[in-house]
Scaffold this active site. Structure first.
Site, mmCIF file in Angstrom:
data_model
loop_
_atom_site.group_PDB
_atom_site.id
_atom_site.type_symbol
_atom_site.label_atom_id
_atom_site.label_comp_id
_atom_site.label_asym_id
_atom_site.label_seq_id
_atom_site.Cartn_x
_atom_site.Cartn_y
_atom_site.Cartn_z
ATOM 1 C CG LEU A 39 8.260 1.987 4.732
ATOM 2 C CD1 LEU A 39 8.235 3.402 4.171
ATOM 3 C CD2 LEU A 39 8.538 0.989 3.609
ATOM 4 C CE LYS B 85 3.551 3.419 3.570
ATOM 5 N NZ LYS B 85 4.149 3.623 4.896
ATOM 6 C CD GLU C 222 10.377 1.960 10.209
ATOM 7 O OE1 GLU C 222 10.100 2.934 9.494
ATOM 8 O OE2 GLU C 222 10.274 0.779 9.815
ATOM 9 C CE1 TYR D 197 1.237 -0.280 4.338
ATOM 10 C CE2 TYR D 197 0.260 1.908 4.294
ATOM 11 C CZ TYR D 197 1.071 0.972 4.911
ATOM 12 O OH TYR D 197 1.715 1.287 6.077
HETATM 13 C C1 LIG Z 1 4.823 4.665 5.622
HETATM 14 C C2 LIG Z 1 5.776 4.442 6.736
HETATM 15 C C3 LIG Z 1 6.703 5.426 7.129
HETATM 16 C C4 LIG Z 1 6.705 6.836 6.608
HETATM 17 O O1 LIG Z 1 6.853 6.936 5.220
HETATM 18 P P1 LIG Z 1 6.350 8.210 4.432
HETATM 19 O O2 LIG Z 1 6.615 7.847 3.018
HETATM 20 O O3 LIG Z 1 7.151 9.367 4.880
HETATM 21 O O4 LIG Z 1 4.894 8.379 4.743
HETATM 22 C C5 LIG Z 1 7.670 5.075 8.081
HETATM 23 N N1 LIG Z 1 7.669 3.863 8.651
HETATM 24 C C6 LIG Z 1 6.770 2.903 8.334
HETATM 25 C C7 LIG Z 1 6.830 1.586 9.015
HETATM 26 C C8 LIG Z 1 5.790 3.177 7.375
HETATM 27 O O5 LIG Z 1 4.888 2.234 7.070
#
Ligand SMILES: *Cc1c(COP(=O)(O)O)cnc(C)c1O
Length: 284
Positions: free
Chosen positions: A202, A146, A178, A32
């Site tokens: 990610l 993702k 993260e 996604y």
């Molecule tokens: C989507 C997500 C992010 C942030 O990514 P963006 O592209 O900046 O929205 C960070 N960590 C995880 C685990 C995510 O799923």
């Protein structure tokens, strides 16, 4: 009425049915993206859609559209739903087939679904900062994808919420990785540290925007992880994501970060970030 994109058409949410055999439902077998909309315009959409295709390739899925077609779907959802500030959610599952772990053979059509919602910028959190809770990172070793398979992230976020925090500070083998749905940054003596874009995080699009801003502003940045203990010693901490933008972190496990208020370097990055988005909504 909310218009979704599903089964290759724009359709009202109420009329959508999902197969009980969808592999997204059985296995979380899908991917996604969330793309921000400011002033009715997509923000960094190309980067998000490119990452969707990269995620698809990493899980050996084929998306039955081109990047341009998905961009068009996103624009159409904004128009049909009258979105001003909000986001597009886009997901692709491997399709619907009686439950077996291995991929369906012959392959079935992936299920592509997208919607758009109005969602105001979290201005209070951006201004005042948020509290986070440390949680052990128990996720799998392909956090660079993702994926819809988010149980590790869901459990971490819930643990944070139960401690009256809005996000988890995940750590694996002592290193801060993260957040459950955001990237984390620490600042010590003017240098910004963040986990490198390996399989353990990610690689956020907002993270990449911030790396670019650091370069523009001449802020020293090290794509190097810091430890869980070092997190408590940072002068400043902040998190980034498509919806959270640049949000200061003012406490970890109830212990103040610096003086317990958003720091100067974070503020500088927030100002630079605001210059990237339409000026008419910055003051909201
Ligand atoms: C989507 C997500 C992010 C942030 O990514 P963006 O592209 O900046 O929205 C960070 N960590 C995880 C685990 C995510 O799923």
């Amino acid at each position: 009425m909310t218009t979704y994109f599903m089964d290759d058409q724009f359709t009202e949410r109420e009329g959508i049915t999902i197969s009980v055999d969808d592999r997204g439902y059985y296995f979380g077998d899908g991917i996604y993206e969330v793309i921000k909309v400011y002033d009715g315009e997509l923000y960094t959409a190309k980067e998000h859609i490119e990452r969707l295709f990269q995620s698809a390739s990493k899980v050996k899925m084929t998306i039955p559209y081109t990047e341009g077609q998905l961009m068009e779907v996103a624009r159409e959802l904004i128009a049909r739903n009258g979105i001003s500030v909000g986001h597009i959610y886009l997901q692709v599952t491997r399709g619907s087939s009686p439950r077996t772990h291995q991929f369906p053979a012959p392959a079935v059509a992936p299920v592509v679904m997208a919607y758009a919602v109005n969602n105001p910028r979290p201005v209070a959190a951006i201004a005042d900062g948020v509290a986070v809770k440390s949680v052990e990172d128990i996720r799998w070793l392909r956090c660079d994808i993702k994926s819809l398979n988010l149980l590790g992230n869901v459990l971490a976020k819930q643990e944070a919420y139960e401690a009256n925090c809005v996000e988890a500070l995940l750590h694996r083998d002592g290193a801060v990785t993260e957040g459950s749905s955001s990237n984390l940054f620490g600042i010590k003596n003017g240098v910004i540290y963040t986990h490198p874009a390996t399989n353990l995080i990610l690689n956020g699009i907002t993270r990449r925007v911030v790396l670019g801003l650091c370069q523009d502003l001449g802020i020293q940045l090290e794509e190097q992880s810091f430890t869980f203990e070092e997190a408590f010693e940072m002068d400043e901490l902040f998190l980034t994501s498509t919806t959270a933008e640049v949000t200061p972190i003012i406490s970890v496990d109830g212990r103040k970060v610096g003086p317990g208020t958003p720091g100067a370097v974070t503020r500088k990055l927030q100002e630079a970030f605001a210059l990237q988005i339409p000026t008419s909504i910055v003051g909201e």
